[in-house]
Design a protein around this motif. Structure first.
Motif, mmCIF file in Angstrom:
data_model
loop_
_atom_site.group_PDB
_atom_site.id
_atom_site.type_symbol
_atom_site.label_atom_id
_atom_site.label_comp_id
_atom_site.label_asym_id
_atom_site.label_seq_id
_atom_site.Cartn_x
_atom_site.Cartn_y
_atom_site.Cartn_z
ATOM 1 N N ALA A 1 0.673 -1.246 0.048
ATOM 2 C CA ALA A 1 -0.032 0.097 0.004
ATOM 3 C C ALA A 1 0.835 1.319 -0.065
ATOM 4 O O ALA A 1 2.071 1.314 0.639
ATOM 5 N N VAL A 2 0.417 2.290 -0.315
ATOM 6 C CA VAL A 2 1.232 3.505 -0.876
ATOM 7 C C VAL A 2 0.149 4.501 -0.228
ATOM 8 O O VAL A 2 -0.957 4.666 -0.717
ATOM 9 N N GLY A 3 0.476 5.205 1.020
ATOM 10 C CA GLY A 3 -0.422 6.223 1.395
ATOM 11 C C GLY A 3 -1.836 5.632 1.970
ATOM 12 O O GLY A 3 -2.798 6.403 1.843
ATOM 13 N N GLY A 4 -1.567 4.428 2.284
ATOM 14 C CA GLY A 4 -2.778 3.712 2.861
ATOM 15 C C GLY A 4 -3.602 3.131 1.668
ATOM 16 O O GLY A 4 -4.675 2.569 2.096
ATOM 17 N N VAL A 5 -3.359 3.306 0.478
ATOM 18 C CA VAL A 5 -4.061 2.829 -0.718
ATOM 19 C C VAL A 5 -3.581 1.546 -1.328
ATOM 20 O O VAL A 5 -2.215 1.543 -1.551
ATOM 21 N N PRO A 6 -4.285 0.414 -1.023
ATOM 22 C CA PRO A 6 -3.569 -0.885 -1.518
ATOM 23 C C PRO A 6 -3.525 -0.578 -2.976
ATOM 24 O O PRO A 6 -4.261 -0.317 -3.977
ATOM 25 N N LEU A 7 -2.237 -1.256 -3.291
ATOM 26 C CA LEU A 7 -1.899 -1.287 -4.761
ATOM 27 C C LEU A 7 -1.620 -2.664 -5.485
ATOM 28 O O LEU A 7 -2.123 -2.991 -6.484
ATOM 29 N N LEU A 8 -0.957 -3.527 -4.567
ATOM 30 C CA LEU A 8 -0.722 -4.907 -5.254
ATOM 31 C C LEU A 8 -0.719 -5.776 -4.027
ATOM 32 O O LEU A 8 -0.459 -5.476 -2.862
ATOM 33 N N ASP A 9 -1.212 -6.940 -4.314
ATOM 34 C CA ASP A 9 -0.867 -8.157 -3.420
ATOM 35 C C ASP A 9 -0.084 -9.216 -4.017
ATOM 36 O O ASP A 9 -0.087 -9.428 -5.337
ATOM 37 N N PHE A 10 1.151 -9.562 -3.203
ATOM 38 C CA PHE A 10 2.111 -10.361 -3.499
ATOM 39 C C PHE A 10 1.799 -11.718 -2.672
ATOM 40 O O PHE A 10 1.403 -11.910 -1.537
ATOM 41 N N ALA A 11 1.905 -12.656 -3.493
ATOM 42 C CA ALA A 11 1.750 -14.172 -2.844
ATOM 43 C C ALA A 11 3.009 -14.646 -3.077
ATOM 44 O O ALA A 11 3.736 -14.927 -3.996
ATOM 45 N N ASP A 12 3.489 -15.069 -1.724
ATOM 46 C CA ASP A 12 4.998 -15.851 -1.703
ATOM 47 C C ASP A 12 4.637 -17.439 -1.725
ATOM 48 O O ASP A 12 3.747 -17.783 -0.903
ATOM 49 N N THR A 13 5.145 -18.107 -2.593
ATOM 50 C CA THR A 13 4.713 -19.573 -2.872
ATOM 51 C C THR A 13 6.033 -20.666 -2.638
ATOM 52 O O THR A 13 7.208 -20.115 -2.782
ATOM 53 N N PRO A 14 5.710 -21.604 -2.235
ATOM 54 C CA PRO A 14 6.737 -22.729 -2.363
ATOM 55 C C PRO A 14 7.327 -22.781 -3.942
ATOM 56 O O PRO A 14 6.459 -22.600 -4.684
ATOM 57 N N GLY A 15 8.590 -23.371 -3.963
ATOM 58 C CA GLY A 15 8.945 -23.608 -5.495
ATOM 59 C C GLY A 15 8.428 -24.899 -6.096
ATOM 60 O O GLY A 15 7.721 -25.679 -5.122
ATOM 61 N N LEU A 16 8.713 -24.988 -7.027
ATOM 62 C CA LEU A 16 8.419 -26.334 -7.709
ATOM 63 C C LEU A 16 9.674 -27.236 -7.380
ATOM 64 O O LEU A 16 10.384 -27.477 -8.057
ATOM 65 N N GLU A 17 9.532 -28.006 -6.289
ATOM 66 C CA GLU A 17 10.452 -28.984 -5.917
ATOM 67 C C GLU A 17 10.764 -30.170 -6.899
ATOM 68 O O GLU A 17 11.806 -30.461 -7.202
ATOM 69 N N ASP A 18 9.702 -30.577 -7.500
ATOM 70 C CA ASP A 18 9.902 -32.074 -8.545
ATOM 71 C C ASP A 18 8.912 -31.541 -9.755
ATOM 72 O O ASP A 18 8.175 -32.015 -10.334
ATOM 73 N N SER A 19 9.829 -30.406 -10.353
ATOM 74 C CA SER A 19 9.050 -30.125 -11.721
ATOM 75 C C SER A 19 9.218 -31.227 -12.933
ATOM 76 O O SER A 19 8.473 -31.298 -13.622
ATOM 77 N N VAL A 20 10.376 -31.826 -12.822
ATOM 78 C CA VAL A 20 10.700 -33.032 -13.840
ATOM 79 C C VAL A 20 9.505 -33.992 -13.635
ATOM 80 O O VAL A 20 8.759 -34.458 -14.577
ATOM 81 N N GLY A 21 9.229 -34.356 -12.424
ATOM 82 C CA GLY A 21 8.488 -35.353 -12.206
ATOM 83 C C GLY A 21 7.034 -34.834 -12.436
ATOM 84 O O GLY A 21 6.268 -35.668 -12.983
ATOM 85 N N MET A 22 6.530 -33.695 -11.962
ATOM 86 C CA MET A 22 5.267 -33.171 -12.291
ATOM 87 C C MET A 22 5.049 -33.086 -14.022
ATOM 88 O O MET A 22 3.783 -33.193 -14.243
ATOM 89 N N LEU A 23 6.068 -32.446 -14.305
ATOM 90 C CA LEU A 23 5.715 -32.395 -16.188
ATOM 91 C C LEU A 23 5.549 -33.944 -16.540
ATOM 92 O O LEU A 23 4.818 -33.843 -17.278
ATOM 93 N N GLU A 24 6.263 -34.643 -16.170
ATOM 94 C CA GLU A 24 5.947 -36.058 -16.638
ATOM 95 C C GLU A 24 4.602 -36.552 -16.271
ATOM 96 O O GLU A 24 4.175 -37.107 -17.225
ATOM 97 N N TRP A 25 4.235 -36.349 -15.164
ATOM 98 C CA TRP A 25 2.981 -36.731 -14.817
ATOM 99 C C TRP A 25 1.914 -36.121 -15.391
ATOM 100 O O TRP A 25 0.934 -36.588 -15.863
#
Length: 172
Positions: free
Chosen positions: A37-61
């Motif tokens: 927020a800037v000056g009390g006005v909300p501008l953006l929401d950020f979501a912090d997420t886990p990483g893709l631990e097993d991207s190779v396995g997930m893409l294959e799946w």
């Protein structure tokens, strides 16, 4: 995983208490949201997420059950309903991140530029590309003498990601 996603958000938010930062893998185990927020006005929401631990396995799946004529976004949406994507399931961590992405307008793909480009990174980029969301690659630790910025830029161009940012996280 362990590329500096939480540190990036701490820097952007100027909040050293946001999230948990540690050298161990999978420090972020859930999705945390912070509002800028800037000056009390909300501008953006950020979501912090886990990483893709097993991207190779997930893409294959994911690809193992692709239906004729199904695009990546439809495939992601359908497969995220599978029990393997439940919390505690084989791809529970990846599913958390992908669900947050699909609810977002855009994403940062934070890269530890000191790492060599590996198959898991290429698979992450494929999966993220299926989201139909703008993805902005952020090369973290780009100022480090061991950073492989050129190799990363080359790989990103191969998946039509031409606009990148370089960022070295700092908490004020």
């Amino acid at each position: 995983t362990n590329t500096g996603k939480t540190s990036l958000l701490r820097t952007l938010l100027r909040d050293e208490r946001f999230g948990e930062v540690d050298d161990r893998p999978s420090t972020t185990s859930g999705v945390s949201v912070a509002r800028l927020a800037v000056g009390g006005v909300p501008l953006l929401d950020f979501a912090d997420t886990p990483g893709l631990e097993d991207s190779v396995g997930m893409l294959e799946w994911l690809e193992s059950d692709r239906r004729p004529g199904e695009d990546g976004l439809d495939l992601l949406r359908r497969r995220l309903a599978d029990p393997a994507c439940d919390r505690g399931g084989r791809f529970g961590q990846e599913a958390m991140a992908l669900r947050a992405l699909l609810q977002s307008d855009a994403a940062f793909y934070v890269i530890d530029a000191r790492d060599p480009v590996r198959a898991r990174h290429r698979d992450e980029l494929t999966i993220l590309g299926w989201s139909a969301r703008p993805v902005v690659p952020v090369l973290n630790f780009a100022a480090d003498a061991t950073a492989r910025v050129d190799a990363w830029r080359d790989q990103l161009r191969r998946v039509n990601m031409h606009a990148t940012a370089e960022f070295d996280t700092v908490v004020y």
